[in-house]
Design a protein around this motif. Structure first.
Motif, PDB file in Angstrom:
ATOM      1  N   VAL A  60       1.014  18.355 -50.883  1.00 26.40           N
ATOM      2  CA  VAL A  60       0.014  17.581 -50.130  1.00 26.40           C
ATOM      3  C   VAL A  60      -0.251  18.014 -48.790  1.00 26.40           C
ATOM      4  CG1 VAL A  60      -0.626  15.322 -49.315  1.00 26.40           C
ATOM      5  CG2 VAL A  60      -0.011  15.339 -51.498  1.00 26.40           C
ATOM      6  N   ALA A  61       0.930  18.307 -47.846  1.00 30.26           N
ATOM      7  CA  ALA A  61       0.840  18.846 -46.711  1.00 30.26           C
ATOM      8  C   ALA A  61       0.161  20.164 -46.427  1.00 30.26           C
ATOM      9  CB  ALA A  61       2.311  18.954 -46.075  1.00 30.26           C
ATOM     10  N   TRP A  62       0.442  20.982 -47.668  1.00 29.49           N
ATOM     11  CA  TRP A  62      -0.090  22.314 -47.800  1.00 29.49           C
ATOM     12  C   TRP A  62      -1.762  22.283 -47.858  1.00 29.49           C
ATOM     13  CZ3 TRP A  62      -2.368  25.029 -51.896  1.00 29.49           C
ATOM     14  CH2 TRP A  62      -2.607  26.268 -51.722  1.00 29.49           C
ATOM     15  N   MET A  63      -2.261  21.437 -48.832  1.00 27.34           N
ATOM     16  CA  MET A  63      -3.380  21.099 -49.190  1.00 27.34           C
ATOM     17  C   MET A  63      -4.173  20.605 -47.923  1.00 27.34           C
ATOM     18  SD  MET A  63      -4.448  22.033 -52.399  1.00 27.34           S
ATOM     19  CE  MET A  63      -5.821  20.646 -52.602  1.00 27.34           C
ATOM     20  N   ILE A  64      -3.852  19.772 -47.194  1.00 28.01           N
ATOM     21  CA  ILE A  64      -4.481  19.144 -46.107  1.00 28.01           C
ATOM     22  C   ILE A  64      -4.542  19.916 -44.652  1.00 28.01           C
ATOM     23  CG2 ILE A  64      -4.778  17.005 -44.747  1.00 28.01           C
ATOM     24  CD1 ILE A  64      -3.682  15.499 -47.090  1.00 28.01           C
ATOM     25  N   PRO A  65      -5.388  20.805 -44.260  1.00 27.19           N
ATOM     26  CA  PRO A  65      -5.473  21.378 -42.892  1.00 27.19           C
ATOM     27  C   PRO A  65      -5.338  20.491 -41.783  1.00 27.19           C
ATOM     28  CG  PRO A  65      -7.419  21.786 -44.441  1.00 27.19           C
ATOM     29  CD  PRO A  65      -6.815  20.599 -44.918  1.00 27.19           C
ATOM     30  N   ASP A  66      -4.470  20.915 -40.948  1.00 26.36           N
ATOM     31  CA  ASP A  66      -3.960  20.084 -39.764  1.00 26.36           C
ATOM     32  C   ASP A  66      -5.453  19.969 -38.877  1.00 26.36           C
ATOM     33  OD1 ASP A  66      -1.630  19.980 -40.330  1.00 26.36           O
ATOM     34  OD2 ASP A  66      -0.904  21.379 -39.147  1.00 26.36           O
ATOM     35  N   VAL A  67      -6.382  20.725 -38.955  1.00 22.95           N
ATOM     36  CA  VAL A  67      -7.582  20.651 -38.092  1.00 22.95           C
ATOM     37  C   VAL A  67      -8.841  20.643 -39.082  1.00 22.95           C
ATOM     38  CG1 VAL A  67      -8.983  21.364 -36.178  1.00 22.95           C
ATOM     39  CG2 VAL A  67      -6.547  21.826 -36.197  1.00 22.95           C
ATOM     40  N   PRO A  68      -9.707  19.698 -39.002  1.00 23.25           N
ATOM     41  CA  PRO A  68     -10.741  19.690 -39.775  1.00 23.25           C
ATOM     42  C   PRO A  68     -11.723  20.946 -39.672  1.00 23.25           C
ATOM     43  CG  PRO A  68     -10.545  17.493 -39.047  1.00 23.25           C
ATOM     44  CD  PRO A  68      -9.596  18.288 -38.362  1.00 23.25           C
ATOM     45  N   ALA A  69     -12.436  21.424 -40.717  1.00 26.40           N
ATOM     46  CA  ALA A  69     -13.096  22.488 -40.909  1.00 26.40           C
ATOM     47  C   ALA A  69     -14.364  22.307 -39.837  1.00 26.40           C
ATOM     48  CB  ALA A  69     -13.741  23.156 -41.855  1.00 26.40           C
ATOM     49  N   ASP A  70     -14.890  21.112 -39.628  1.00 24.46           N
ATOM     50  CA  ASP A  70     -16.149  20.991 -38.599  1.00 24.46           C
ATOM     51  C   ASP A  70     -15.680  21.252 -37.363  1.00 24.46           C
ATOM     52  OD1 ASP A  70     -14.872  18.453 -39.465  1.00 24.46           O
ATOM     53  OD2 ASP A  70     -16.583  17.397 -38.203  1.00 24.46           O
ATOM     54  N   VAL A  71     -14.224  20.475 -37.126  1.00 22.52           N
ATOM     55  CA  VAL A  71     -13.990  20.381 -35.656  1.00 22.52           C
ATOM     56  C   VAL A  71     -13.633  21.993 -35.275  1.00 22.52           C
ATOM     57  CG1 VAL A  71     -11.871  19.724 -34.191  1.00 22.52           C
ATOM     58  CG2 VAL A  71     -13.122  18.224 -35.828  1.00 22.52           C
ATOM     59  N   LYS A  72     -12.946  22.768 -36.133  1.00 22.51           N
ATOM     60  CA  LYS A  72     -12.734  24.247 -35.759  1.00 22.51           C
ATOM     61  C   LYS A  72     -14.134  24.719 -35.410  1.00 22.51           C
ATOM     62  CE  LYS A  72      -8.765  25.364 -38.608  1.00 22.51           C
ATOM     63  NZ  LYS A  72      -8.462  26.092 -39.493  1.00 22.51           N
ATOM     64  N   ALA A  73     -15.288  24.474 -36.316  1.00 25.95           N
ATOM     65  CA  ALA A  73     -16.391  25.055 -35.948  1.00 25.95           C
ATOM     66  C   ALA A  73     -17.047  24.648 -34.687  1.00 25.95           C
ATOM     67  CB  ALA A  73     -17.387  24.824 -36.987  1.00 25.95           C
ATOM     68  N   LYS A  74     -16.904  23.355 -34.408  1.00 21.13           N
ATOM     69  CA  LYS A  74     -17.263  22.769 -33.260  1.00 21.13           C
ATOM     70  C   LYS A  74     -16.639  23.417 -31.918  1.00 21.13           C
ATOM     71  CE  LYS A  74     -19.094  18.465 -34.660  1.00 21.13           C
ATOM     72  NZ  LYS A  74     -18.886  16.990 -34.747  1.00 21.13           N
ATOM     73  N   ILE A  75     -15.396  23.751 -31.863  1.00 19.25           N
ATOM     74  CA  ILE A  75     -14.448  23.949 -30.897  1.00 19.25           C
ATOM     75  C   ILE A  75     -14.856  25.401 -30.601  1.00 19.25           C
ATOM     76  CG2 ILE A  75     -12.253  25.008 -30.119  1.00 19.25           C
ATOM     77  CD1 ILE A  75     -11.100  22.709 -31.819  1.00 19.25           C
ATOM     78  N   LYS A  76     -15.035  26.436 -31.612  1.00 21.09           N
ATOM     79  CA  LYS A  76     -15.473  27.788 -31.383  1.00 21.09           C
ATOM     80  C   LYS A  76     -16.928  27.715 -30.710  1.00 21.09           C
ATOM     81  CE  LYS A  76     -12.643  29.729 -35.140  1.00 21.09           C
ATOM     82  NZ  LYS A  76     -13.115  30.269 -36.598  1.00 21.09           N
ATOM     83  N   ARG A  77     -17.806  26.961 -31.426  1.00 23.23           N
ATOM     84  CA  ARG A  77     -19.193  26.667 -30.829  1.00 23.23           C
ATOM     85  C   ARG A  77     -19.159  26.615 -29.295  1.00 23.23           C
ATOM     86  NH1 ARG A  77     -24.587  27.983 -30.571  1.00 23.23           N
ATOM     87  NH2 ARG A  77     -25.868  26.432 -30.103  1.00 23.23           N
ATOM     88  N   GLU A  78     -18.594  25.339 -29.004  1.00 18.29           N
ATOM     89  CA  GLU A  78     -18.278  25.162 -27.737  1.00 18.29           C
ATOM     90  C   GLU A  78     -17.972  25.955 -26.707  1.00 18.29           C
ATOM     91  OE1 GLU A  78     -16.524  21.325 -25.102  1.00 18.29           O
ATOM     92  OE2 GLU A  78     -16.934  20.926 -27.158  1.00 18.29           O
ATOM     93  N   LYS A  79     -16.960  26.661 -27.136  1.00 17.71           N
ATOM     94  CA  LYS A  79     -16.001  27.809 -26.324  1.00 17.71           C
ATOM     95  C   LYS A  79     -17.088  28.938 -26.064  1.00 17.71           C
ATOM     96  CE  LYS A  79     -11.013  27.644 -27.278  1.00 17.71           C
ATOM     97  NZ  LYS A  79     -10.085  28.370 -27.608  1.00 17.71           N
ATOM     98  N   TYR A  80     -18.052  29.181 -27.203  1.00 17.13           N
ATOM     99  CA  TYR A  80     -19.080  30.385 -26.813  1.00 17.13           C
ATOM    100  C   TYR A  80     -20.076  29.805 -25.974  1.00 17.13           C
ATOM    101  CZ  TYR A  80     -23.453  32.540 -27.832  1.00 17.13           C
ATOM    102  OH  TYR A  80     -24.530  33.140 -27.811  1.00 17.13           O
TER     103      TYR A  80
END
Length: 870
Positions: A807-827
Motif C-alpha cells: 500500500v505504501a508503495w502504491m500511494i505516492p507521497d506527492v499527488p500528481a497534480d501537486v507535482k505538476a503545479k509545483i513545476k508550473r509555478e517554478k517555471y
C-alpha cells in the motif's frame, strides 16, 4: 471608601487619555497610524536589583531603536493596576524589508493563474460541513518569490502598512528581540529577550491579538480575524464544520496551522476505524448468546459441576465455575472472530493514515509556499542560549565564520548526566509498576476471600469477580501514579535538555521530544504490556505455584481469558487521560484568566486597553504545541498497539478528538496570548515516531490475539480435538481445564476448609491428570497450541507487513497534480523574475549605462530560453 477613591483616581487618569480620542482597544500607537507589532511589560519594583534591571532595560531598548524599531511606553499610571509599564514596539517599513530578506520570507509577485481543481461531485453533499469561502480562503492565491530589497518593484506592494501580514511582522520583531544585546555581565556579552524574561527585567513579551474575540474591532483598518476564528472555528457548536486552515495559518503561522491540519486529518481518518470497530463490537454483542464457551460456563450441569482450585493460599475456598457466568459473557464482546479481523484492518488503516497524510502534507506545502522552505535556514540558526553559554569559538568549515561551540568533554559530561537522569526516571516507572503488581497480588487474595465469604456481595459476585475487582482498582491506582510521575518528569526533561545546551532549535525540540516520548511510552503503556503479555503466563499449577519475591502468588487470568482485563486497563487509562487532559487544557486556563481579570471586570470596557487585556491571558509558550502533539501521539499508541483488545478505542478517540479540536481552538483564541508566528513544513520528528509505532502495533496485536485472547486455543480445539461433529465447540471448557488431586496440595497452598470434601479441583492449563505417568507436566495439546500461536504470529505479521509495504508503495507521497503545479509555478516564477531582470537591463542600456553590456543582456535572454526549454 479607600477603594472607591482609588477607582475614581483611576477613572480620572483614564479620562485624560480619552481626550486623545483613541480607542483603548486599538492595536496602533497613539498616532493611530503605526501598528503595534509587539509589547513588552515590566514592573518597576524597588528591590535590590532595581538599578541593574533599569540599566538592562535602557540598554536593551536603546539597541532596539538602533536596530530601527520604534518604541512607545505606557506609564504605569495608565495601567489598570497602576503597577505595570508597557513598551509598545513598531517595525517600520525599512526594518521589515531588511529582515524579510534575512528570513527568506516569500511574498506575492503575481496572482496565480493555474486553474483550480475540478469540482468534487460530492460537494453538494458536503455543503453543510463547509465554511464560507471568505473564511476558508481569506486572501487570493499568488505566485511568490523570496523578498529582495533590490527588487521591490517586482512585488505586489499596494500598501506598505498591510503588505506584510501581522504574523509576518511579529515573527520579524521576535527575531530581532531574541538577538538584541543588552550589555556585558561577568565578562560575557548578554542578549535576547528570553534571558531578560528569565531574570525578571521584563515580565512578558507578546504580539497582540487584533481584537476581542467576542466582537469585531471598532477600527475599520483591523481585520478582526480573531473574532472570525472564534465564531467559525473555536465554538463547540461548529464541531461538524471543516477547519479554516488558511485563516489559522495567516493568523497564527504555519507551525500551528500544520498541527491543526494534522489533527483534523487524523480525526477524519479515525471515523473509518471507529465505524469498523463499532461493527466488530456489535458483532460480539449480537453473537453473545451463541457463544458455546459462555453457555457451558453458565450451564449448572456443566459449569455448576466444575469445582475450581482456590484463588489464593489457605484463606480462599474452592469455587464453582458458573460463578463467572456474567464475566465470561462480557468477555465475548471483545474476544471473538471479529477481533482478528479488526487487528488486521488496523494494521492496514495505520499505513493508509500515514501515507495519505504525506499526500495531504505535500498539498499544504504547495498551498502555503513551503515547497522551497529551507528548514535548515530557519531551524539550524544557533539558539541564543547556545551562543550565550558557549564562550569558546571555532571556524565553521562551510561559512568560514567564527562560531561558538561546546567542547567535546563538556558535551560528554552533560550527556552522561542526562542519560543517567532519564534512566533513573524510567527505572522509577518500572519500580512503580512492580509496586502496582505487588498491590494486585496482595489485594487479590483479600478480594477472593472477601467475595467468597461476604453475603452482601452475592448479588454482584457473578459480574464483579476477584480478578475484575483487582484489575479495576489497580488500573485506577496506576492512572494516579502515571499522572504524578508525569507531572514531575515534564519539568525534569526540560531541565536536562536545557543543561545539554542543544546547538539549534531543531536539536532542542528533537532531544526533548525523544526524552518525553520515551518516558511517556513506558509510563502509559507498561501496565498494558504487563496485563497483555505477562499476567497469567507464569502462574505455575496447584502444588507448584510461582511466587513474586517468594511471598506473593502470581495472579491468574479469569477462566474466560485475560483479554477482558486488558480491555478494562486500556479503557481506564485511556479515558482517564483524555478526561484529565481536557480539564487541564480548558478549565485550568479559564480559572487562571478569570482570577487574573477579576479586578478588570469592575472597570469600563473602553478603559481596559488591548495590551492589558492580552497581558492578563495565559502564555502559550514555545513548547505549547509539543504537549499537544505528545497527547495525540500517546492516544495514537492506545488505538494501535492494543486495539485488538478493545475495538471501541477508535470510537473513544474520535469523540475525544472532535472535542479536542474545539478545546484547542477555543483556548488558543480566547485564553492565551497570541503566539509568535513560526514556520514549519511538516510535523517533524513526530512523523518518525508514528511510523515506528505503526510497525510495533502489528507485532503487539499479533501477540495479543495469539497469547492474550482465547482464539487460537479455540481454533486448535475446533480442528484437532473436537469430538462432536454437530457442535464442534461443545466440551471446549472441560478440555481447557486440567485436573488436580486435592490430596497433592502442600501445606502452604492447602485451603483451611473443605466442607464438601472435594477430591479434585480444576485449573486453567493444559497438563496431564494425576493418574497419568507424566502427571502435571504439559500435555501434547499445550505444545500444539503453542506451535499454532507462533505460526499465527509469523503468518499475521508477514501478511500485514506485505500489505502495508505494498500500500505504501502504491500511494505516492506527492499527488500528481501537486507535482505538476509545483513545476508550473517554478517555471512561471523564474520567467517573471527573468523578464524583470531583462526589463531592468533594457532600461540601463537605454540610459547609456556602460556596466550593462551586450553580453549580460544576451546571457539574461539565454537564461530565459533555457528556463522555457526546461
Amino acid at each position: 471608601q479607600q477603594s472607591g477613591r482609588r477607582y475614581n483616581l483611576f477613572l480620572k487618569r483614564r479620562l485624560r487619555i480619552d481626550k486623545r480620542h483613541q480607542s483603548k482597544d486599538s492595536i496602533f500607537f497613539r498616532d493611530g497610524v503605526r501598528r503595534i507589532d509587539f509589547v513588552l511589560s515590566y514592573v518597576d519594583d524597588l528591590n535590590k536589583e532595581w538599578e541593574k534591571k533599569l540599566e538592562r532595560r535602557k540598554e536593551f531598548e536603546s539597541n532596539l531603536q538602533k536596530a530601527g524599531l520604534e518604541l512607545e511606553t505606557e506609564d504605569k499610571k495608565e495601567s489598570e493596576d497602576g503597577k505595570i509599564f508597557f513598551v509598545k514596539i513598531h517595525a517600520p517599513w525599512e526594518v521589515l524589508i531588511t529582515y524579510a530578506e534575512v528570513l527568506n520570507i516569500k511574498v506575492p509577485i503575481r496572482e496565480n493563474d493555474i486553474p483550480p481543481m475540478v469540482e468534487n461531485p460530492l460537494d453538494c453533499v458536503l455543503l453543510p460541513f463547509r465554511l464560507p469561502e471568505k473564511v476558508m480562503h481569506p486572501e487570493p492565491d499568488y505566485f511568490t518569490a523570496p523578498f529582495s530589497k533590490d527588487k521591490q518593484e517586482l512585488y505586489l506592494i499596494n500598501d506598505e502598512s498591510t503588505f506584510f501580514s501581522p504574523s509576518m511582522r511579529n515573527r520579524i520583531v521576535n527575531y530581532i528581540l531574541t538577538r538584541c544585546p543588552y550589555g556585558t555581565e561577568e565578562g560575557k556579552k548578554k542578549f535576547g529577550i528570553k534571558r531578560l524574561l528569565n531574570n525578571g527585567t521584563y515580565t512578558a513579551a507578546y504580539p497582540l491579538h487584533d481584537c476581542q474575540y467576542w466582537k469585531k474591532a471598532s477600527d475599520p483598518n483591523c481585520d478582526s480575524e480573531r473574532h472570525t476564528l472564534y465564531m467559525e472555528w473555536a465554538r463547540f457548536l461548529r464541531f461538524y464544520k471543516e477547519q479554516p486552515l488558511d485563516l489559522i495559518r495567516k493568523y497564527y503561522g504555519e507551525k500551528i496551522g500544520i498541527y491543526f491540519a494534522w489533527l483534523g486529518f487524523y480525526t477524519e481518518m479515525l471515523f473509518l476505524a471507529a465505524v469498523v470497530g463499532l461493527i466488530c463490537f456489535l458483532y460480539g454483542l449480537f453473537t453473545m448468546d451463541e457463544n458455546m464457551s459462555s453457555k457451558e460456563i453458565c450451564d449448572p450441569s456443566i459449569g455448576g459441576e466444575i469445582i475450581m482450585c482456590p484463588l489464593c493460599d489457605q484463606d480462599c475456598e474452592y469455587w464453582r465455575l458458573n460463578t463467572t457466568c456474567e464475566s465470561s459473557q462480557y468477555s465475548h464482546l471483545f474476544d471473538n472472530v471479529a477481533t482478528l479481523f479488526f487487528a488486521i484492518f488496523m494494521g492496514i488503516w495505520v499505513t493508509l493514515f500515514l501515507e495519505f497524510w504525506k499526500r495531504r502534507q505535500a498539498r499544504l506545502k504547495y498551498q502555503w509556499d513551503l515547497v522551497d522552505f529551507e528548514e535548515e535556514q530557519q531551524q539550524l540558526q544557533l539558539r541564543p542560549e547556545y551562543e550565550a553559554k558557549c564562550t569558546q569559538k571555532k571556524r565553521n568549515p562551510i561559512t568560514q565564520e567564527m562560531e561558538p561551540y561546546l567542547p567535546l568533554t563538556s558535551q560528554a559530561v552533560r550527556f552522561c548526566v542526562s542519560g543517567a537522569t532519564v534512566l533513573f526516571w524510567v527505572s522509577l516507572i518500572i519500580a512503580s509498576m512492580i509496586a502496582v503488581i505487588v498491590y494486585r497480588l496482595a489485594v487479590y487474595a483479600a478480594f477472593a476471600s472477601l467475595m467468597e465469604n461476604a453475603q452482601s456481595l452475592q448479588p454482584i459476585s457473578g459480574l464483579l469477580t476477584p480478578q475484575l475487582a483487582t484489575s479495576v482498582t489497580a488500573s485506577c491506582l496506576n492512572f494516579v501514579i502515571i499522572m504524578i510521575l508525569n507531572f514531575f518528569y515534564e519539568r525534569i526533561a526540560i531541565w536536562i535538555t536545557d543543561m545539554e545546551i542543544p546547538r539549534t532549535h531543531m536539536e532542542y525540540e528533537n532531544r526533548l521530544t525523544m526524552k518525553m516520548f520515551l518516558f511517556q511510552f513506558v509510563n502509559y503503556y507498561s501496565s498494558c504490556f504487563y496485563v497483555a503479555f505477562f499476567k497469567g503466563k507464569f502462574v505455575g499449577y496447584p502444588g507448584a505455584y510461582t511466587y513474586m519475591f517468594n511471598r506473593w502468588r502470581n495472579e491468574e487470568c479469569d477462566p474466560a481469558g485475560c483479554l477482558i482485563e486488558l480491555t478494562t486497563q486500556l479503557t481506564i487509562v485511556m479515558a482517564g487521560k483524555q478526561i484529565w487532559g481536557n480539564i487541564q487544557e480548558a478549565i485550568v486556563p479559564w480559572i487562571c484568566n478569570w482570577w487574573g481579570r477579576r479586578k478588570a471586570r469592575n472597570n469600563p470596557e473602553n478603559l481596559y486597553s488591548r495590551w492589558e487585556q492580552d497581558h492578563d491571558l495565559q502564555t502559550f509558550g514555545a513548547l505549547g504545541l509539543f504537549y499537544e502533539y505528545l497527547e495525540m501521539v500517546i492516544q495514537f499508541g492506545f488505538i494501535t498497539l492494543f486495539v485488538a483488545s478493545f475495538p471501541l478505542a477508535p470510537l473513544l478517540a474520535l469523540m475525544n478528538n472532535i472535542l479536542e479540536i474545539r478545546v484547542d481552538s477555543w483556548k488558543l483564541t480566547t485564553q492565551y496570548r497570541r503566539p509568535v508566528a513560526a514556520k514549519a513544513h511538516s510535523i517533524g520528528v513526530w512523523q518518525e515516531i508514528l511510523n515506528g509505532m505503526a510497525i510495533l502495533s502489528v507485532v503487539t496485536n499479533a501477540f495479543i490475539v495469539a497469547f492474550t485472547s482465547d482464539m487460537i486455543p479455540r481454533l486448535v480445539y475446533y480442528y484437532a480435538y473436537s469430538e462432536n461433529e454437530d457442535s464442534p465447540m461443545s466440551g471446549y471448557i472441560n478440555n481447557s481445564l486440567s485436573v488436580f488431586l486435592i490430596s497433592d496440595f502442600p501445606k502452604r497452598n492447602e485451603p483451611k476448609e473443605n466442607p464438601e470434601d472435594f477430591v479434585i479441583c480444576r485449573y486453567r492449563d493444559y497438563r496431564y491428570p494425576p493418574d497419568h505417568e507424566k502427571r502435571y507436566l504439559h500435555s501434547m495439546q499445550f505444545w500444539h497450541i503453542l506451535a499454532a500461536k507462533l505460526a499465527f504470529i509469523i503468518i499475521m505479521e508477514h501478511v500485514v507487513f506485505i500489505v502495508k509495504f505494498f500500500v505504501a508503495w502504491m500511494i505516492p507521497d506527492v499527488p500528481a497534480d501537486v507535482k505538476a503545479k509545483i513545476k508550473r509555478e517554478k517555471y512561471l516564477t523564474q520567467k517573471i523574475l527573468h523578464e524583470y531582470e531583462l526589463e531592468k537591463l533594457k532600461e540601463r542600456l537605454c540610459q547609456g549605462d556602460t556596466r550593462a553590456t551586450e553580453k549580460e543582456f544576451i546571457a539574461t535572454e539565454g537564461r530565459m530560453e533555457l528556463s522555457r526549454a526546461m
